[in-house]
Design an enzyme around this catalytic site. Structure first.
Site, PDB file in Angstrom:
ATOM      1  N   PHE A 136      67.029  28.142 125.730  1.00 55.06           N
ATOM      2  CA  PHE A 136      66.829  26.913 126.508  1.00 55.06           C
ATOM      3  C   PHE A 136      65.736  27.161 127.539  1.00 55.06           C
ATOM      4  CE2 PHE A 136      67.592  23.967 130.004  1.00 55.06           C
ATOM      5  CZ  PHE A 136      67.698  22.762 129.307  1.00 55.06           C
ATOM      6  N   ASP A 221      61.865  34.128 130.787  1.00 53.81           N
ATOM      7  CA  ASP A 221      62.418  32.956 131.463  1.00 53.81           C
ATOM      8  C   ASP A 221      63.647  33.415 132.235  1.00 53.81           C
ATOM      9  OD1 ASP A 221      63.767  30.720 132.280  1.00 53.81           O
ATOM     10  OD2 ASP A 221      63.579  29.635 130.382  1.00 53.81           O
ATOM     11  N   LYS A 250      66.170  27.452 139.615  1.00 55.36           N
ATOM     12  CA  LYS A 250      67.611  27.435 139.921  1.00 55.36           C
ATOM     13  C   LYS A 250      67.955  28.161 141.232  1.00 55.36           C
ATOM     14  CE  LYS A 250      69.732  26.096 135.608  1.00 55.36           C
ATOM     15  NZ  LYS A 250      69.104  26.296 134.324  1.00 55.36           N
TER      16      LYS A 250
HETATM   17  C1  LIG Z   1      68.115  25.545 133.587  1.00 55.67           C
HETATM   18  C2  LIG Z   1      67.117  26.296 132.816  1.00 55.67           C
HETATM   19  C3  LIG Z   1      65.816  25.809 132.622  1.00 55.67           C
HETATM   20  C4  LIG Z   1      65.381  24.432 133.099  1.00 55.67           C
HETATM   21  O1  LIG Z   1      65.393  24.325 134.470  1.00 55.67           O
HETATM   22  P1  LIG Z   1      65.265  22.856 135.129  1.00 55.67           P
HETATM   23  O2  LIG Z   1      65.225  23.146 136.598  1.00 55.67           O
HETATM   24  O3  LIG Z   1      66.471  22.093 134.696  1.00 55.67           O
HETATM   25  O4  LIG Z   1      64.032  22.250 134.616  1.00 55.67           O
HETATM   26  C5  LIG Z   1      64.909  26.614 131.955  1.00 55.67           C
HETATM   27  N1  LIG Z   1      65.254  27.823 131.488  1.00 55.67           N
HETATM   28  C6  LIG Z   1      66.490  28.319 131.647  1.00 55.67           C
HETATM   29  C7  LIG Z   1      66.804  29.682 131.139  1.00 55.67           C
HETATM   30  C8  LIG Z   1      67.474  27.576 132.301  1.00 55.67           C
HETATM   31  O5  LIG Z   1      68.700  28.056 132.440  1.00 55.67           O
END
Ligand SMILES: *Cc1c(COP(=O)(O)O)cnc(C)c1O
Length: 400
Positions: A136, A221, A250
């Site tokens: 994700f 990421d 986050k």
């Molecule tokens: C939550 C998340 C995202 C997206 O972040 P947003 O602030 O919702 O755009 C991207 N990568 C990972 C691994 C995530 O957990």
């Protein structure tokens, strides 16, 4: 003035399905709803409230900056942004920082930088993006297509080209796709949304080596795994495998929207003046709060506390599962913990969440089979114990 959950369906686009109660106040790891009912929070706003609710150091940073300067645009720079960038550089591999407002935007910047740097150095053909199945990376159309979950990216028409997916923790699967036309490989050191699955050491090391062999840029990421959650400031430091680009968001703002892309000087120069941008990125309020978050999280005692609290939660979850056999595995890293339901309770994570809120505990899911715990990194032990007592009652109801 009072609103209810029913108003949500009246006023909001129906892309979310929020809980039946409406929270109005939070303090530390506790939250209260409109009726004054109290909940113990193991979700932390999906791994966002890294220091709980209304942490005094963050309230102070926000109110002080709020009385000084809110916003100017990137026509000017500002002190909180420079201070935050300097801190991130001091504590990581990074030499340059780009600020934005969310995880998706941090990944969008990372992917655009990786493609641009590859194309400028090696030509138009070097644009392939490789990502893991089940990963994700956000919900903008580029990042959701890079993400490896068709359920999120289907139904929006033609996709950006040049994206392929390999199996997570399967080096052979990546080897079959990577070549000299690969611009970048993007990996979560711990797959969060996809079910709380940590990478293996051999996999991450192997990915790094394959990227080096093919002049491909490695992006980690760390939107969910970062900012102290793993027990190090960023999870790459636990693995000892360093990316070329790291995305974070986050937990970085502890609840204030902020994202960042970290990279090297060598790559950064490919985002020359005018090649990328955002109105709010580097906003003084966001950067002042994130600076205060980093000051707390980089304290070695806080990071050591993450490991101790993680063990406290893990061992209790195993004890609960010994009493009521519901989990097939408890896994994760630091305070990103996944408890996978066994065959008997498969698909019932949503039911467990509802039972837990009835008992006064907020937890998360990561897919239909996995319960996810991503609490405050400074959650008091007493709250952990009380919260898990409540959670145990929910599990007792599930099996009854
Ligand atoms: C939550 C998340 C995202 C997206 O972040 P947003 O602030 O919702 O755009 C991207 N990568 C990972 C691994 C995530 O957990």
């Amino acid at each position: 003035m009072s609103f209810t959950r029913a108003d949500f369906d009246q006023y909001m686009v129906p892309n979310y399905s929020p809980a039946a109660f409406v929270p109005v106040r939070g303090e530390g790891s506790r939250v209260w709803d409109q009726e004054g009912r109290e909940y113990i929070d193991f979700g932390g706003g999906i791994a966002v409230n890294s220091l709980g609710h209304c942490h005094p150091a963050l309230v102070k940073a926000l109110t002080e900056q709020g009385n000084k300067l809110w916003h100017l645009s990137n026509v000017f720079t500002n002190e909180p942004a420079l201070a935050l960038a300097k801190k991130l550089i001091e504590h990581t591999f990074a030499e340059r920082v780009f600020f934005c407002n969310s995880g998706a935007e941090a990944n969008e910047a990372a992917l655009k930088l990786a493609r641009r740097a590859s194309i400028e150095q090696f030509g138009e053909n070097k644009h392939k993006v490789l990502a893991a199945l089940n990963s994700f990376h956000g919900r903008t159309f580029f990042t959701v297509c890079v993400g490896g979950q068709a359920k999120y990216s289907d139904g929006f028409g033609p996709r950006p080209a040049g994206i392929e997916h390999f199996e997570y923790n399967n080096l052979e699967s990546l080897k079959a796709l990577i070549d000299d036309d690969t611009a970048c490989v993007i990996v979560e050191p711990i797959q969060g949304e996809g079910g709380v699955t940590p990478a293996t050491q051999a996999f991450l090391q192997g990915v790094r080596e394959l990227c080096d062999q093919h002049n491909a840029i490695l992006i980690f990421d760390e939107v969910q795994s970062g900012n102290g959650r793993s027990g190090s400031l960023y999870a790459y430091q636990d693995f000892g495998v360093t990316p070329d680009i790291l995305s974070t968001a986050k937990g970085l703002g502890g609840g204030f929207p902020v994202g960042a892309m970290l990279t090297t000087e060598k790559l950064a120069k490919h985002l020359a003046v005018g090649t990328h941008g955002t109105t709010y990125g580097g906003n003084p309020l966001a950067c002042a709060v994130a600076g205060a978050v980093l000051d707390v999280i980089t304290d070695p005692a806080v990071l050591a506390g993450v490991k101790a609290k993680a063990e406290r939660i893990r061992s209790r979850l195993l004890a609960i599962s010994a009493k009521y056999p519901v989990f097939q595995e408890v896994r994760g890293m630091g305070l990103l913990i996944g408890a996978e339901l066994n065959d008997r309770y498969k698909g019932r994570a949503r039911d467990v969440l509802a039972l837990a809120t009835q008992e006064g505990a907020m937890i998360l899911m990561a897919g239909p089979d996995v319960l996810r715990f991503a609490p405050s990194l400074v959650m008091p032990d007493a709250d952990i114990d009380e919260g898990l007592n409540r959670f145990e009652k929910a599990i007792a109801k599930l099996v009854a």
